[in-house]
Design an enzyme around this catalytic site. Structure first.
Site, PDB file in Angstrom:
ATOM      1  N   ASP A 101       0.830  -1.205   0.000  1.00 16.71           N
ATOM      2  CA  ASP A 101       0.000   0.000   0.000  1.00 16.71           C
ATOM      3  C   ASP A 101       0.864   1.254   0.000  1.00 16.71           C
ATOM      4  O   ASP A 101       0.548   2.230  -0.663  1.00 16.71           O
ATOM      5  CB  ASP A 101      -0.976   0.007   1.189  1.00 16.71           C
ATOM      6  CG  ASP A 101      -0.289  -0.246   2.525  1.00 16.71           C
ATOM      7  OD1 ASP A 101       0.825  -0.807   2.516  1.00 16.71           O
ATOM      8  OD2 ASP A 101      -0.849   0.116   3.572  1.00 16.71           O
ATOM      9  N   ARG A 167      -8.850   2.419   7.964  1.00 14.99           N
ATOM     10  CA  ARG A 167      -8.486   1.583   6.813  1.00 14.99           C
ATOM     11  C   ARG A 167      -9.642   1.488   5.814  1.00 14.99           C
ATOM     12  O   ARG A 167      -9.431   1.378   4.616  1.00 14.99           O
ATOM     13  CB  ARG A 167      -8.132   0.163   7.272  1.00 14.99           C
ATOM     14  CG  ARG A 167      -6.872   0.056   8.112  1.00 14.99           C
ATOM     15  CD  ARG A 167      -6.504  -1.416   8.275  1.00 14.99           C
ATOM     16  NE  ARG A 167      -5.565  -1.665   9.349  1.00 14.99           N
ATOM     17  CZ  ARG A 167      -4.241  -1.577   9.261  1.00 14.99           C
ATOM     18  NH1 ARG A 167      -3.693  -1.224   8.118  1.00 14.99           N
ATOM     19  NH2 ARG A 167      -3.470  -1.837  10.289  1.00 14.99           N
TER      20      ARG A 167
HETATM   21  C1  PRP Z   1       3.057  -0.138   6.385  1.00 13.82           C
HETATM   22  C2  PRP Z   1       3.042  -0.548   4.912  1.00 13.82           C
HETATM   23  C3  PRP Z   1       4.430  -1.071   4.681  1.00 13.82           C
HETATM   24  C4  PRP Z   1       5.268  -0.277   5.654  1.00 13.82           C
HETATM   25  C5  PRP Z   1       5.989   0.812   4.937  1.00 13.82           C
HETATM   26  O1  PRP Z   1       2.714  -1.216   7.192  1.00 13.82           O
HETATM   27  O2  PRP Z   1       2.048  -1.535   4.649  1.00 13.82           O
HETATM   28  O3  PRP Z   1       4.522  -2.456   4.921  1.00 13.82           O
HETATM   29  O4  PRP Z   1       4.393   0.292   6.635  1.00 13.82           O
HETATM   30  O5  PRP Z   1       6.846   1.499   5.808  1.00 13.82           O
HETATM   31  P1  PRP Z   1       8.421   1.549   5.568  1.00 13.82           P
HETATM   32  O6  PRP Z   1       8.674   1.765   4.100  1.00 13.82           O
HETATM   33  O7  PRP Z   1       8.868   2.739   6.386  1.00 13.82           O
HETATM   34  O8  PRP Z   1       9.031   0.268   6.067  1.00 13.82           O
HETATM   35  P2  PRP Z   1       2.427  -1.076   8.755  1.00 13.82           P
HETATM   36  O9  PRP Z   1       3.667  -1.427   9.512  1.00 13.82           O
HETATM   37  O10 PRP Z   1       1.826   0.274   9.036  1.00 13.82           O
HETATM   38  O11 PRP Z   1       1.372  -2.238   9.028  1.00 13.82           O
HETATM   39  P3  PRP Z   1      -0.095  -2.432   8.385  1.00 13.82           P
HETATM   40  O12 PRP Z   1       0.107  -2.918   6.973  1.00 13.82           O
HETATM   41  O13 PRP Z   1      -0.753  -3.468   9.233  1.00 13.82           O
HETATM   42  O14 PRP Z   1      -0.794  -1.095   8.429  1.00 13.82           O
END
Ligand code: PRP
Length: 184
Positions: A101, A167
């Protein structure tokens, strides 16, 4: 009070998101024709994008999911995560597309790519709906498909959360600062 009342401004409407996804899906359908790629996404944020993107793709594909949790402080600097749920499918010699995402620092995607690459896929690329490039730490990611660039602000909706809420908004917007402050 409606969920949308907490949004300061809308960045991408439902129509804009779905239009962009159709274009991305058409590109993927062309580029991966005859390879039956495996679309891999990570719960939970990418769930909505994965659902709409995969339905707009017109070639045979399979889908698979991973779930991860962070190790705490260490994750902020290394992106190291613990797999709570691994893939069901083997990816050796498969064409794999990691569906995200948002790519922010890039640390999560970088860690996942290293994990998946060790399993010898035929190819491994990234399709992300949002790119917050201003915060990037890892700048070597193979981002083959990118929906929109987003500013360095707290964005929610269409899979993106604040404390697990928002979400299910069908659009993407910037959260009101007072909502973030009230949660602290
Ligand atoms: C979000 C997204 C990525 C990550 C990106 O997940 O889905 O996996 O953060 O961040 P980065 O590039 O700084 O590593 P999150 O940890 O918020 O979990 P979620 O998908 O459950 O919302």
């Amino acid at each position: 009070m409606a969920l949308a009342d907490d949004i300061a401004r809308v960045l991408f409407t439902e129509v804009q998101i779905q239009d962009r996804i159709r274009t991305m899906a058409a590109q993927i359908s062309r580029d991966y024709a005859a390879t039956a790629p495996l679309l891999v996404s990570v719960l939970k944020g990418a769930l909505y994008f994965m659902a709409d993107l995969s339905r707009a793709i017109t070639i045979p594909i399979t889908v698979d999911f991973m779930a991860i949790t962070s190790y705490g402080d260490e994750t902020a600097s290394t992106g190291a995560v613990r797999l709570i749920k691994d893939l069901d499918e083997k990816i050796t010699e498969r064409h794999v597309l990691l569906v995200e995402d948002i790519i922010d620092t890039g640390l999560t995607a970088d860690y996942l790519l290293r994990t998946l690459r060790a399993r010898d896929p035929a190819s491994l690329n990234i399709c992300t709906l949002l790119d917050k490039a201003a915060r990037r730490i890892v700048d070597t990611l193979p981002i083959q498909y990118r929906g929109f660039e987003v500013p360095d602000e707290f964005v929610v909706g269409y899979g993106l959360d604040h404390r697990q809420l928002y979400r299910n908004l069908p659009f993407i917007g910037v959260l009101k600062p007072e909502v973030i402050a009230a949660a602290r």
